[in-house]
Design an enzyme around this catalytic site. Structure first.
Site, PDB file in Angstrom:
ATOM      1  N   GLU A  14       0.798  -1.236   0.000  1.00  0.00           N
ATOM      2  CA  GLU A  14       0.000   0.000   0.000  1.00  0.00           C
ATOM      3  C   GLU A  14       0.823   1.275   0.000  1.00  0.00           C
ATOM      4  OE1 GLU A  14      -2.629  -2.815   2.505  1.00  0.00           O
ATOM      5  OE2 GLU A  14      -0.504  -2.493   2.149  1.00  0.00           O
ATOM      6  N   ASP A  87      -2.117  -5.319   3.230  1.00  0.00           N
ATOM      7  CA  ASP A  87      -2.396  -5.688   4.625  1.00  0.00           C
ATOM      8  C   ASP A  87      -3.262  -6.939   4.711  1.00  0.00           C
ATOM      9  OD1 ASP A  87      -0.906  -3.566   5.497  1.00  0.00           O
ATOM     10  OD2 ASP A  87      -2.608  -2.248   5.869  1.00  0.00           O
ATOM     11  N   ASP A  89      -5.886  -7.692   6.555  1.00  0.00           N
ATOM     12  CA  ASP A  89      -7.300  -7.634   6.940  1.00  0.00           C
ATOM     13  C   ASP A  89      -8.199  -7.571   5.701  1.00  0.00           C
ATOM     14  OD1 ASP A  89      -6.781  -5.107   6.024  1.00  0.00           O
ATOM     15  OD2 ASP A  89      -7.199  -4.084   7.912  1.00  0.00           O
ATOM     16  N   GLU A  91      -9.776  -5.100   4.408  1.00  0.00           N
ATOM     17  CA  GLU A  91      -9.470  -3.939   3.571  1.00  0.00           C
ATOM     18  C   GLU A  91      -8.289  -4.247   2.656  1.00  0.00           C
ATOM     19  OE1 GLU A  91     -11.083  -0.010   3.111  1.00  0.00           O
ATOM     20  OE2 GLU A  91     -11.618  -1.557   4.540  1.00  0.00           O
ATOM     21  N   TYR A 337       1.062  -6.047  12.964  1.00  0.00           N
ATOM     22  CA  TYR A 337      -0.057  -5.344  12.332  1.00  0.00           C
ATOM     23  C   TYR A 337      -1.038  -4.830  13.384  1.00  0.00           C
ATOM     24  CZ  TYR A 337      -3.598  -4.255   8.857  1.00  0.00           C
ATOM     25  OH  TYR A 337      -4.508  -3.603   8.061  1.00  0.00           O
ATOM     26  N   ARG A 339      -4.207  -3.607  13.138  1.00  0.00           N
ATOM     27  CA  ARG A 339      -5.665  -3.779  13.038  1.00  0.00           C
ATOM     28  C   ARG A 339      -5.979  -5.255  13.283  1.00  0.00           C
ATOM     29  NH1 ARG A 339      -4.429  -0.137   8.901  1.00  0.00           N
ATOM     30  NH2 ARG A 339      -5.258   1.960   9.307  1.00  0.00           N
ATOM     31  N   HIS A 383      -4.613 -14.047  13.134  1.00  0.00           N
ATOM     32  CA  HIS A 383      -3.901 -12.803  13.395  1.00  0.00           C
ATOM     33  C   HIS A 383      -3.240 -12.875  14.766  1.00  0.00           C
ATOM     34  CE1 HIS A 383      -6.752 -10.404  10.525  1.00  0.00           C
ATOM     35  NE2 HIS A 383      -6.186 -11.445   9.950  1.00  0.00           N
TER      36      HIS A 383
END
Length: 788
Positions: A14, A87, A89, A91, A337, A339, A383
């Site tokens: 990203e 990432d 997740d 998103e 990470y 989130r 996670h």
């Protein structure tokens, strides 16, 4: 990870910071590029969801991203394989899917790489075992995006028509506002109740009289006009073998007093009493460390301990995750990470923490077995919790490479992680019962003291404690009263939400997901539905009006349990392969019915009135509450025959406009205090005949009026009708069109002499904006605009 062919593999992440760190680990056979976040989304104009055709979304390259996409496509042409390393997740999965759709690299050559830390070992492992896109996760994110678009884009226009332009509604944000509005109304409707306490201060020193010393000490004030802190009081008492206690029982009845007379009667009886320590019990208490951070608990701790907003916390955590330049050590991702809703820790991380504790803190702080923590029901166990990537990189050792905010947050994360694997803290807790025989019966005082026996995890993770240190005592000992007095108290309303408590409440209710809390909190403030004062949330008049409208016509959308249910359904799309189309169809049918009803029946907020207790001072009719552009106000019920209106406060109480000593500079009439959307100001008492206003500074002093715009005689190149004038702004003078706000041309004040010369030479105003940019040396801006 090594590649045999000559072509490079394309890796997309990203951000440039993440790309820079990863590129260092992968080597020259990988070309690492940044997508700069999302590259494709539903266009902002229009719904762009074909509801009749199975909710088919229409995606487009986002504004400002065409250049990025062009560069990525060019890189993709020269690559042999594509690794999507966004990432881990939902998103990130959605970004990866959109990139795959745009670049169209064959599926067998497209890989998904996920890692929860940007370190050499984590990156090496991830690229050694690449996977494929998780379509269930993508569809879960797509369903969430479509659902939010439908709610936002179909309710918001209704609010524009029925309340005020520029408003918005959201599936989650509106429920968050409702929670704050409901708390606001609980506070507003709260009726305080009087009650009395009769605390005592006792000492084992029967030879000294500390009463006057205590009264002198407790009445002292510091520079901020505040009395001694609890810690200072505890220290004073400890030196005099004294402690505080509370009256809790008289005879067999629990102590409860609501009037001064009752309290004084009990106080009089206690004045002559003898106080005996009836019993004393000491037992060991253990405090366990908290679990390592997840997103929500990190936001709460950062708010409570550091004063960071949720938005700031996530932005700083992102920097720590993506990589920090540590000098000779190179760039390294410092945390995992950020989130996540899982408290899971890898075996390697736990082992490293235990080694650190044993070697650096002492074997006595290392538990016999590692500690494991249970995540909430829907947490993604794949996670990890938020933790440092290398526990040996202590905050103190790398402080020189971090900003102040980065250091504070890293220190918080590092300490919480180490503490979660340390021994429990041990306390000796002593409970005392003090007996006093009086004329009204036996009175019982009770107190508790706690002494830290072994600090355990608190050596790293400090916990606040105002426990008093009790002197050595035995049952049957007499005690001397240092101070006994009756204190009046009043019950308090529920506390207002802070960022930390709102995040906690949202998580508890299952509203939204931890990764969305920061944006929710920012959005509801940006929309003007709530405001923060002294770090506490207050609902605005606008927030209350919008909440009431949505509650009336969209009860399901505003229902907390339904919102929680929808979050669960969206989770099930990812975790249990639930059909995403079925979830959307089940939602949309009832929603469309509510939407049609609201469009037909919802009244405009400005047309609704609520009776008040006040009479109109001009015609004697009842005043009513109305809603206007600045919020709620009082207006005559006889409007438009009587046009009297005045402001009111949050509780609906009339604010009388006080006449000031200032005179209107235009008509000479007295100026009165008024309140508008931008705060207090002075307005002419002869309004509406005279509409003069004066601004006030934060201290309430009248600000001098801005000097009038100074004409320049230079034609405006945009509208060709107005002339440029010199105006004063916050950063100094600038050139603007005299036809503002119809024409919003702005030019730097530094160009004034140049413009005068250009006009004198007949070169100004030019025919086109492009020519104007070139004459003003704005050619770079023009080329940049073309490239977009």
């Amino acid at each position: 990870m090594a590649k045999s062919n000559s072509k490079k593999a394309l890796v997309i992440v990203e951000s440039p910071a993440k790309a820079k760190t990863i590129n260092k680990y992968l080597g020259p056979k990988y070309d690492v590029k940044a997508s700069m976040g999302h590259v494709r989304d539903l266009p902002s104009k229009g719904l762009n969801v074909d509801i009749e055709n199975d909710f088919e979304p229409t995606y487009d390259i986002m504004p400002g991203k065409k250049r990025t996409v062009t560069a990525l496509k060019a890189a993709a042409k020269d690559c042999d394989e594509l690794y999507l390393a966004t990432d881990l997740d939902r998103e990130g999965e959605a970004i990866a899917w959109h990139l795959a759709q745009i670049l169209r690299i064959p599926e067998e050559k497209t890989y998904r790489v996920i890692f929860n830390a940007i370190t050499h070992s984590a990156i090496t492992r991830a690229f050694a075992e690449p996977g494929k896109l998780d379509i269930d996760k993508v569809m879960a994110q797509q369903a969430r995006r479509i659902l939010d678009r439908i709610v936002g884009y179909q309710i918001s226009p209704l609010l524009w028509k029925k309340v005020s332009r520029g408003l918005s509604a959201g599936r989650v944000q509106s429920v968050a506002v409702k929670m704050i509005v409901e708390r606001e109304r609980l506070i507003r409707g709260f009726k305080e109740e009087e009650y009395w306490l009769i605390p005592g201060v006792f000492t084992t020193d029967l030879q000294s009289d500390y009463s006057s010393q205590w009264n002198d000490f407790i009445s002292t004030k510091n520079k901020k006009d505040k009395g001694p802190t609890l810690a200072e009081q505890s220290k004073w008492l400890e030196k005099r073998h004294a402690f505080k206690s509370e009256l809790y029982q008289i005879g067999s009845e629990k102590f409860h007093v609501t009037t001064k007379e009752q309290a004084e009667r009990i106080l009089d009886a206690l004045k002559e009493a003898e106080f005996i320590l009836e019993d004393l019990q000491t037992k060991e208490s253990i405090s366990q460390p908290s679990a390592p951070f997840i997103t929500s608990t990190l936001q709460q701790a950062a708010a409570n301990r550091l004063g960071f907003s949720a938005k700031s916390t996530m932005a700083i955590a992102q920097q720590l995750y993506e990589g920090i330049d540590l000098g000779s050590m190179g760039t390294l991702g410092l945390i995992t990470y950020m989130r996540t809703d899982s408290t899971h820790l890898s075996g390697e991380a736990v082992s490293d923490a235990r080694k650190y504790i044993g070697n650096r803190l002492g074997r006595e702080y290392l538990p016999e077995k590692a500690k494991f923590y249970t995540s909430r029901k829907n947490a993604q166990q794949a996670h990890e919790a938020i933790r440092p990537t290398d526990v040996d990189l202590t905050p103190a050792e790398i402080k020189q490479f971090l900003t102040n905010e980065q250091f504070k947050l890293y220190d918080l994360i590092w300490r919480r992680f180490v503490a979660c694997q340390m021994e429990s803290a041990k306390w000796n807790v002593t409970n005392l019962n003090i007996k006093a025989d009086t004329s009204i019966g036996t009175c019982w005082y009770r107190t508790t003291g706690r002494v830290l026996v072994f600090d355990g995890f608190t050596k790293i993770w400090s916990i606040s404690s105002n426990e008093q240190q009790l002197p050595r005592m035995e049952a049957g000992h007499k005690l001397a009263a240092v101070d006994i007095k009756a204190e009046q108290h009043f019950t308090k309303p529920p506390a207002r939400y802070t960022e930390a408590s709102l995040v906690k409440a949202l998580e508890k209710e299952g509203i939204g997901r931890p990764s969305t809390y920061a944006s929710i909190i920012s959005t509801i403030q940006d929309r003007g539905y709530v405001e923060q004062k002294e770090k506490k949330f207050f609902a605005t008049d606008l927030g209350e009006v919008v909440t009431d409208k949505l509650n009336e016509y969209f009860p399901k959308i505003m229902d907390i349990s339904f919102t929680r249910y929808m979050e669960t359904q969206l989770d099930r799309i990812e975790e249990q392969h639930l059909d995403w189309l079925g979830v959307l169809k089940d939602f949309y049918g009832p929603f469309k019915e509510s939407l049609d009803t609201a469009a037909e029946q919802m009244k405009h907020a400005k047309a609704e009135v609520t009776p008040s207790e006040y009479e109109c001072p001009e015609c004697g009719k009842q005043l009513v509450y109305r809603f206007g552009k600045n919020g709620k106000f009082l207006s005559c019920s006889a409007y438009p025959d009587c046009k009297y209106a005045c402001p009111c406060d949050k509780d609906g109480k009339m604010i009388e406009e006080k006449v000031t000593e200032h005179k209107c500079p235009e008509c000479g009439n007295p100026m009165v205090n008024k309140n508008g959307r931008f705060g207090p100001f002075l307005g002419c008492s002869n309004y509406p005949e005279c509409k003069t206003t004066l601004k006030l500074d934060k201290q309430g002093n009248v600000l001098p009026p801005k000097p009038p715009a100074e004409p320049t005689g230079i034609k405006c190149h945009k509208c060709k009708q107005g002339e440029l004038v010199i105006r004063q702004g916050k950063k100094g003078p600038f050139l603007g069109c005299g036809r503002f706000p119809k024409c919003r041309t702005i030019i730097s004040y530094k160009q004034l002499d140049n413009l005068r010369q250009l006009q004198a030479d007949g070169q100004w105003p030019p025919e086109t904006i492009e020519e104007a940019d070139e004459l003003l040396g704005r050619k770079k801006t023009k080329e940049h605009a073309k490239s977009k």
